[in-house]
Design an enzyme around this catalytic site. Structure first.
Site, PDB file in Angstrom:
ATOM      1  N   ARG A 258       0.844  -1.191   0.000  1.00  0.00           N
ATOM      2  CA  ARG A 258       0.000   0.000   0.000  1.00  0.00           C
ATOM      3  C   ARG A 258       0.880   1.242   0.000  1.00  0.00           C
ATOM      4  NH1 ARG A 258      -3.372  -2.770  -1.573  1.00  0.00           N
ATOM      5  NH2 ARG A 258      -5.463  -3.176  -0.775  1.00  0.00           N
ATOM      6  N   GLU A 287      -3.076   7.752  -6.901  1.00  0.00           N
ATOM      7  CA  GLU A 287      -3.241   6.954  -8.118  1.00  0.00           C
ATOM      8  C   GLU A 287      -4.398   7.505  -8.946  1.00  0.00           C
ATOM      9  OE1 GLU A 287      -3.602   2.823  -7.041  1.00  0.00           O
ATOM     10  OE2 GLU A 287      -1.739   2.825  -5.892  1.00  0.00           O
ATOM     11  N   HIS A 306      -0.319  -0.473 -10.314  1.00  0.00           N
ATOM     12  CA  HIS A 306      -1.194  -1.181  -9.362  1.00  0.00           C
ATOM     13  C   HIS A 306      -1.844  -2.402 -10.011  1.00  0.00           C
ATOM     14  CE1 HIS A 306      -3.659  -0.489  -5.441  1.00  0.00           C
ATOM     15  NE2 HIS A 306      -3.430  -1.774  -5.657  1.00  0.00           N
TER      16      HIS A 306
END
Length: 348
Positions: A258, A287, A306
């Protein structure tokens, strides 16, 4: 009597995958399955109503759920409004590691059981972590970029520019859950000396693979450090400039967990100074990564958007896990991964 199920999929966990697995799990019980296609990941997820990381709108979900007792999904938003306007709903199955797109408190008040799919992407994320770790250790990111630009640089063979081998290296893993333990097993098989910092892991579970140490010892001894911790108040920002300074000069740092665990500006500073020789990331503090981010112009970083948990196998596993919950629900059996089991009353 037929049970109506909404398969609210997206471009990753496809509606048809969910629908097929639900029909298979239902067995001889008759189900009527509707399909709804949500726009993720072509449209980024975000807040919908009071929930986070959801896709689609409350209006389209409410319309699709009319008369449905069950919803299987990855990203659909289960909000207070959706619950209030879909009184037939009894079960919501979220094919993710946690039901972050569901208002669990409201679901409990409305008598809707919420299930999730732990471990669905553990293998994929572990494999992706190893991919990035090896790429960062050997400088694959910059060499790849240079070659794509038509530049052949002989100085990458200079001693000071060469990467490091994993065989014989000390690698530290912060977190030893479903993902971290898989990464440790592969690294140990490659000849690495694996250190682990995880206050929640039993020492006996590390036998023959890794050794449990303090965070300070892990940082000072590890040439490669990979993050696998959950985000909590305690772990948010746990790796910053002071922690990176404790690592051996020329170390490598990897984060596929994370973005909130790490100070990315401190990483860029450490790469500029040579304290770190490489870094690899699949997750970020924001993001998509902003166009002006230092991450996009600092040498030595390998980046992916991701996608560590994205594989075709994960999509199938996710669909099977939530469909299994639907089968249990239809048979009146206990649910395997229910976030609010007190509301479950049995078969539809």
């Amino acid at each position: 009597m037929s049970t109506t199920v909404l398969a609210a999929g997206d471009h990753f966990v496809l509606p048809r995958l969910l629908a097929d697995e639900v029909r298979r799990a239902a067995g001889t019980t008759h189900v009527s399955v509707r399909e709804l296609a949500l726009p993720w990941p072509h449209t980024p997820f975000g807040p919908v109503g009071e929930v986070h990381e959801a896709s689609g709108t409350e209006d389209e979900l409410i319309q699709a759920l009319q008369g449905a007792e069950v919803c299987v999904t990855q990203m659909a938003p289960l909000t207070e409004r959706v619950l209030a306007e879909c009184p037939d709903l009894k079960l919501m199955c979220v094919s993710r590691g946690g039901p972050v797109n569901a208002n669990l408190e409201a679901a409990t008040r409305h008598g809707v059981a919420v299930c999730y799919a732990p471990g669905r992407n553990a293998v994929a994320t572990a494999e992706h972590t190893l991919t990035l770790l090896l790429a960062a250790a050997r400088g694959v990111g910059d060499t790849h970029t240079d070659l794509r630009r038509g530049v052949w640089r002989g100085d990458y063979y200079d001693y000071d520019n060469c990467g490091i081998e994993i065989d014989g290296a000390t690698v530290g893993l912060i977190g030893y859950g479903a993902i971290g333990s898989r990464v440790a097993n592969v690294l140990a098989a490659m000849g690495a000396h694996v250190l682990v910092h995880d206050p929640y892991v039993a020492r006996e579970s590390l036998a023959g693979v890794a050794r449990q140490v303090s965070l300070d010892e892990l940082l000072t001894r590890s040439r490669v450090v990979s993050l696998h911790a959950r985000v909590t108040e305690e772990t948010t920002g746990m790796i910053g400039a002071p922690q990176i300074a404790r690592m051996p000069r020329g170390s490598v740092l990897v984060n596929c967990a994370r973005g909130a665990l790490l100070d990315y500006d401190a990483v860029c500073d450490a790469l500029d100074s040579g304290q770190l020789s490489g870094a690899a990331f699949d997750v970020y503090p924001q993001e998509p990564v902003p166009a002006g981010s230092r991450l996009l112009r600092t040498p030595g970083i390998v980046m992916t958007p991701h996608i560590a948990g994205a594989s075709q196998e994960v999509a199938h596993k996710a669909a099977r896990i939530v469909a299994g919950e639907v089968g249990r629900f239809l048979r009146g059996e206990p649910l395997a991964h229910c976030a609010n089991p007190e509301v479950f009353t049995g078969s539809a």
